[in-house]
Design an enzyme around this catalytic site. Sequence first.
Site, PDB file in Angstrom:
ATOM      1  N   HIS A  30       0.856  -1.187   0.000  1.00 14.57           N
ATOM      2  CA  HIS A  30       0.000   0.000   0.000  1.00 14.57           C
ATOM      3  C   HIS A  30       0.894   1.241   0.000  1.00 14.57           C
ATOM      4  O   HIS A  30       1.825   1.335   0.785  1.00 14.57           O
ATOM      5  CB  HIS A  30      -0.932   0.001   1.203  1.00 14.57           C
ATOM      6  CG  HIS A  30      -1.952   1.094   1.123  1.00 14.57           C
ATOM      7  ND1 HIS A  30      -2.826   1.197   0.057  1.00 14.57           N
ATOM      8  CD2 HIS A  30      -2.225   2.145   1.926  1.00 14.57           C
ATOM      9  CE1 HIS A  30      -3.593   2.258   0.228  1.00 14.57           C
ATOM     10  NE2 HIS A  30      -3.247   2.861   1.347  1.00 14.57           N
ATOM     11  N   HIS A  42      -3.030   9.099   1.084  1.00 10.24           N
ATOM     12  CA  HIS A  42      -3.009   7.893   0.249  1.00 10.24           C
ATOM     13  C   HIS A  42      -4.385   7.662  -0.353  1.00 10.24           C
ATOM     14  O   HIS A  42      -5.396   8.185   0.123  1.00 10.24           O
ATOM     15  CB  HIS A  42      -2.525   6.675   1.049  1.00 10.24           C
ATOM     16  CG  HIS A  42      -3.276   6.411   2.322  1.00 10.24           C
ATOM     17  ND1 HIS A  42      -3.991   5.268   2.544  1.00 10.24           N
ATOM     18  CD2 HIS A  42      -3.418   7.156   3.449  1.00 10.24           C
ATOM     19  CE1 HIS A  42      -4.535   5.313   3.757  1.00 10.24           C
ATOM     20  NE2 HIS A  42      -4.209   6.440   4.325  1.00 10.24           N
ATOM     21  N   CYS A 155      -3.459   2.885  -5.419  1.00 14.66           N
ATOM     22  CA  CYS A 155      -2.687   3.702  -4.489  1.00 14.66           C
ATOM     23  C   CYS A 155      -1.289   4.001  -5.013  1.00 14.66           C
ATOM     24  O   CYS A 155      -0.724   5.064  -4.752  1.00 14.66           O
ATOM     25  CB  CYS A 155      -2.615   3.003  -3.137  1.00 14.66           C
ATOM     26  SG  CYS A 155      -1.900   1.342  -3.214  1.00 14.66           S
TER      27      CYS A 155
END
Length: 254
Positions: A30, A42, A155
């Site tokens: 991530h 994010h 992301c």
Amino acid sequence: MGFLSNKIKRSEIKAGDHIYTYRTMYAYAHHGIFVGDNKVVHFTRDPDKSSNSNTSFASFDIKMSKTPSTTCTSYADCGFRHPESGVVLSCLDCFLQNRALYRFDYGVTKAAFCAKVRGGSCTTAISDEQDTVIHRAMYLLHKGFGNYDVFTNNCEDFALYCKTGLLIVENVGCGRSGQISTMFGVPIAAILTSPLKFVVPTPVVATVTAGMYCMTRYANDIGVRSDVVKVNVEDLVVKCGWMDNLKEESQENE
Ligand SMILES: [Zn+2]
């Protein structure tokens, strides 16, 4: 920082850094932009729109988006996001969830790029100035980053865009397609009428040799592609109609 690992200590992190952490036994990373003051911006899948999704990355992001806000006791604004937007502000602790911190490298050489065992940890593209990176991240926090009909984005794409401002133009309109000699010379009118997309990491088949994998990755790296353009974050938002969402939002608030 080791040659083959981008793992860093918290003390090494700087505002404007593209950071990431691994989830689910290293199956998924991530990514986010560290904006300073212990905060990370994010991109997660907007839970309100999850039914539109058809990508595996998006389903990972849904899980991620449960993380912030409700459980955080350190920062009142942790987990902040606009309705309808998947761009979230989290504190570093909530972003990392006690997992290791990594920094995505920019401006690496081809040799270093190919030496990386995994994709998604570096690029040959050059990062913009710290202030520009933070501006893009904060701007998108307030304007959103999600038009899933136009982009296949996740992301990592969000962080790559914040760092470089680069997008891939599939074909520039105005009858001069493919004639992009410079990343900065494309009229914005052409960008606004052209399909844009992010670099989607290619799924890697286990039998592909390391060398082949590297060639594929290298050819797809935004640092070496010729079909990328630099797009201002303000223009990006206009192109994708994200301003409309905001307008509706502010009208509701009045
Ligand atoms: Zn938090």
